[in-house]
Design a protein around this motif. Structure first.
Motif, PDB file in Angstrom:
ATOM      1  N   GLY A  31       0.233  -1.349   0.070  1.00 52.01           N
ATOM      2  CA  GLY A  31       0.365   0.138  -0.092  1.00 52.01           C
ATOM      3  C   GLY A  31       0.980   1.134   0.257  1.00 52.01           C
ATOM      4  N   ILE A  32       2.075   1.470   0.547  1.00 55.87           N
ATOM      5  CA  ILE A  32       2.932   1.926   0.822  1.00 55.87           C
ATOM      6  C   ILE A  32       3.588   2.658  -0.797  1.00 55.87           C
ATOM      7  N   LEU A  33       4.175   1.527  -1.494  1.00 58.45           N
ATOM      8  CA  LEU A  33       4.772   1.672  -2.261  1.00 58.45           C
ATOM      9  C   LEU A  33       4.184   1.710  -3.713  1.00 58.45           C
ATOM     10  N   ARG A  34       3.719   3.024  -3.985  1.00 55.31           N
ATOM     11  CA  ARG A  34       2.541   2.571  -4.766  1.00 55.31           C
ATOM     12  C   ARG A  34       3.527   4.649  -5.558  1.00 55.31           C
ATOM     13  N   ALA A  35       3.541   4.387  -7.244  1.00 57.04           N
ATOM     14  CA  ALA A  35       3.810   5.593  -7.439  1.00 57.04           C
ATOM     15  C   ALA A  35       3.190   6.331  -8.414  1.00 57.04           C
ATOM     16  N   GLY A  36       3.428   7.200  -8.837  1.00 60.42           N
ATOM     17  CA  GLY A  36       3.079   8.003 -10.734  1.00 60.42           C
ATOM     18  C   GLY A  36       4.066   7.356 -11.588  1.00 60.42           C
ATOM     19  N   VAL A  37       4.825   7.032 -11.306  1.00 62.59           N
ATOM     20  CA  VAL A  37       5.825   6.577 -12.098  1.00 62.59           C
ATOM     21  C   VAL A  37       6.523   5.052 -12.224  1.00 62.59           C
ATOM     22  N   PRO A  38       7.556   4.911 -13.053  1.00 62.28           N
ATOM     23  CA  PRO A  38       7.440   3.416 -12.932  1.00 62.28           C
ATOM     24  C   PRO A  38       8.273   2.960 -11.644  1.00 62.28           C
ATOM     25  N   LEU A  39       8.179   1.958 -10.499  1.00 61.27           N
ATOM     26  CA  LEU A  39       8.506   1.410  -9.771  1.00 61.27           C
ATOM     27  C   LEU A  39       9.256   0.149  -9.670  1.00 61.27           C
ATOM     28  N   ALA A  40      10.268  -0.296  -9.154  1.00 63.14           N
ATOM     29  CA  ALA A  40      11.487  -1.461  -8.662  1.00 63.14           C
ATOM     30  C   ALA A  40      11.697  -2.073  -7.776  1.00 63.14           C
ATOM     31  N   VAL A  41      11.364  -2.479  -7.920  1.00 68.61           N
ATOM     32  CA  VAL A  41      11.596  -3.210  -6.201  1.00 68.61           C
ATOM     33  C   VAL A  41      12.250  -4.624  -6.096  1.00 68.61           C
ATOM     34  N   CYS A  42      13.011  -5.183  -5.543  1.00 66.49           N
ATOM     35  CA  CYS A  42      14.232  -6.602  -5.363  1.00 66.49           C
ATOM     36  C   CYS A  42      14.490  -6.517  -3.492  1.00 66.49           C
ATOM     37  N   PRO A  43      14.017  -7.943  -3.544  1.00 68.99           N
ATOM     38  CA  PRO A  43      14.234  -8.367  -1.977  1.00 68.99           C
ATOM     39  C   PRO A  43      15.172  -7.862  -1.205  1.00 68.99           C
ATOM     40  N   GLY A  44      15.872  -8.021   0.097  1.00 72.47           N
ATOM     41  CA  GLY A  44      16.820  -8.139   0.280  1.00 72.47           C
ATOM     42  C   GLY A  44      16.438  -9.556   1.802  1.00 72.47           C
ATOM     43  N   ASN A  45      17.165  -9.416   2.626  1.00 66.45           N
ATOM     44  CA  ASN A  45      17.878 -10.530   3.244  1.00 66.45           C
ATOM     45  C   ASN A  45      16.758 -10.864   4.636  1.00 66.45           C
ATOM     46  N   HIS A  46      15.821 -10.036   4.320  1.00 64.64           N
ATOM     47  CA  HIS A  46      14.742  -9.842   5.507  1.00 64.64           C
ATOM     48  C   HIS A  46      14.248 -10.549   5.399  1.00 64.64           C
ATOM     49  N   ASP A  47      13.751  -9.960   3.842  1.00 65.45           N
ATOM     50  CA  ASP A  47      12.140 -10.726   3.105  1.00 65.45           C
ATOM     51  C   ASP A  47      12.268 -11.921   2.450  1.00 65.45           C
ATOM     52  N   SER A  48      11.180 -12.482   2.572  1.00 68.37           N
ATOM     53  CA  SER A  48      10.621 -14.309   2.077  1.00 68.37           C
ATOM     54  C   SER A  48      10.871 -13.963   0.485  1.00 68.37           C
ATOM     55  N   VAL A  49      11.070 -14.564  -0.343  1.00 66.67           N
ATOM     56  CA  VAL A  49      10.554 -14.642  -2.190  1.00 66.67           C
ATOM     57  C   VAL A  49       9.608 -14.767  -1.846  1.00 66.67           C
ATOM     58  N   PRO A  50       8.837 -16.331  -1.853  1.00 67.94           N
ATOM     59  CA  PRO A  50       7.528 -15.774  -2.131  1.00 67.94           C
ATOM     60  C   PRO A  50       6.449 -15.402  -1.101  1.00 67.94           C
ATOM     61  N   GLU A  51       6.407 -14.828  -0.182  1.00 67.81           N
ATOM     62  CA  GLU A  51       5.869 -13.923   0.464  1.00 67.81           C
ATOM     63  C   GLU A  51       5.969 -12.683  -0.530  1.00 67.81           C
ATOM     64  N   PHE A  52       6.801 -11.886  -0.650  1.00 70.16           N
ATOM     65  CA  PHE A  52       7.308 -10.416  -1.822  1.00 70.16           C
ATOM     66  C   PHE A  52       6.855 -11.402  -2.794  1.00 70.16           C
ATOM     67  N   GLU A  53       6.427 -12.057  -4.053  1.00 69.97           N
ATOM     68  CA  GLU A  53       6.311 -12.178  -4.968  1.00 69.97           C
ATOM     69  C   GLU A  53       4.608 -12.092  -5.237  1.00 69.97           C
ATOM     70  N   LYS A  54       4.126 -12.469  -3.792  1.00 66.62           N
ATOM     71  CA  LYS A  54       3.046 -12.461  -3.744  1.00 66.62           C
ATOM     72  C   LYS A  54       1.534 -10.947  -3.769  1.00 66.62           C
ATOM     73  N   ARG A  55       2.616 -10.399  -2.877  1.00 67.75           N
ATOM     74  CA  ARG A  55       1.942  -9.427  -3.299  1.00 67.75           C
ATOM     75  C   ARG A  55       2.825  -7.935  -3.694  1.00 67.75           C
ATOM     76  N   ILE A  56       4.695  -8.082  -3.999  1.00 71.83           N
ATOM     77  CA  ILE A  56       4.951  -7.105  -4.712  1.00 71.83           C
ATOM     78  C   ILE A  56       5.712  -6.825  -5.979  1.00 71.83           C
ATOM     79  N   GLY A  57       5.800  -8.777  -6.310  1.00 74.23           N
ATOM     80  CA  GLY A  57       5.541  -8.271  -7.436  1.00 74.23           C
ATOM     81  C   GLY A  57       7.217  -9.473  -7.955  1.00 74.23           C
ATOM     82  N   PRO A  58       7.673  -9.741  -9.145  1.00 78.75           N
ATOM     83  CA  PRO A  58       9.158 -10.402  -8.718  1.00 78.75           C
ATOM     84  C   PRO A  58      10.211 -10.333  -8.323  1.00 78.75           C
ATOM     85  N   ALA A  59      10.189 -10.976  -8.294  1.00 81.77           N
ATOM     86  CA  ALA A  59      12.231 -11.102  -7.754  1.00 81.77           C
ATOM     87  C   ALA A  59      12.894 -10.277  -8.500  1.00 81.77           C
TER      88      ALA A  59
END
Length: 239
Positions: free
Chosen positions: A57-85
């Motif tokens: 809900g926070i990572l929304r923008a009116g311009v292109p936005l890209a996000v990658c995971p970090g060591n605190h992230d879980s890729v399966p949970e990340f990909e469900k809600r944020i997008g591809p790793a």
């Protein structure tokens, strides 16, 4: 001129102020004339589904936005809600490819064979267009032992790929919770400040855990003119 913001380490759930700090930074970025926003990892602190729901809900923008995971992230949970790793932004005059350097259950980073293959593919799409490669873990030492011990492992694998693509002009990273610059593979590396907290250098503290939550969140503001990357580090004073 391409102008884009680079934030990192929002760690939703990592402190009582994590949500307010992330919201404040994104609200500030919305006031700037940006072409894109990139986020280099540690979106959630405990890799919980509810943390990713808030982050999405926070990572929304009116311009292109890209996000990658970090060591605190879980890729399966990340990909469900944020997008591809692995995510890429293709702008006029610049490609930004963010790669997953996370290793499940480990604080250090590593770029798997399939991730390097993905990067190679993205960088090969527009060989005449400048490109930047980003990930969570810095590929070079920053002079902070706490961070350097858990940086990217086997960075020579990344170096070989970067040198094979002369259109790559810079590397972007997070993880260190401090704005920093270094060189790697003959390229500038820009490390974004932390949003949730700031990591201090040995010149500033002798603490084994050199992290403070008292300084304001920050971001990197990048200007790229087709040849040269200029980076400004800015704090965001929350109201």
């Amino acid at each position: 001129m391409v102008v884009f913001a680079h934030i990192s380490d929002i760690h939703i759930g990592g402190s009582d102020a994590s949500v307010a700090r992330a919201e404040g930074v994104m609200a500030h970025l919305a006031t700037l004339g940006l072409d894109a926003i990139v986020v280099t990892g540690d979106v959630a602190d405990h890799a919980l589904a509810e943390e990713y729901e808030v982050a999405a809900g926070i990572l929304r923008a009116g311009v292109p936005l890209a996000v990658c995971p970090g060591n605190h992230d879980s890729v399966p949970e990340f990909e469900k809600r944020i997008g591809p790793a692995n995510q890429a932004v293709r702008l006029d005059g610049l490609t930004i490819a963010l790669a997953d350097s996370s290793v499940p259950g480990r604080p250090y980073g590593f770029l798997a064979d399939e991730t390097l293959a993905w990067l190679d593919g993205v960088l090969s799409e527009r060989p005449g267009v400048p490109a930047m490669v980003g990930m969570h873990h810095p590929p070079a030492e920053l002079g902070i032992p706490y961070v350097d011990e858990i940086r990217l492992r086997e960075p020579e694998r990344l170096e070989a790929l970067l040198r094979a693509h002369p259109n790559v002009v810079a590397v972007l990273a997070g993880h260190a919770h401090t704005g920093a610059s270094v060189r790697f593979a003959g390229l500038p590396v820009a490390v974004a400040p932390g949003v949730v907290s700031t990591c201090l250098t040995q010149a500033e503290t002798d603490a084994a855990f050199p992290v403070t939550y008292d300084l304001p969140p920050g971001f990197a503001l990048h200007f790229f003119d087709g040849e040269r990357l200029v980076t400004h580090f800015r704090p965001v004073i929350l109201k």
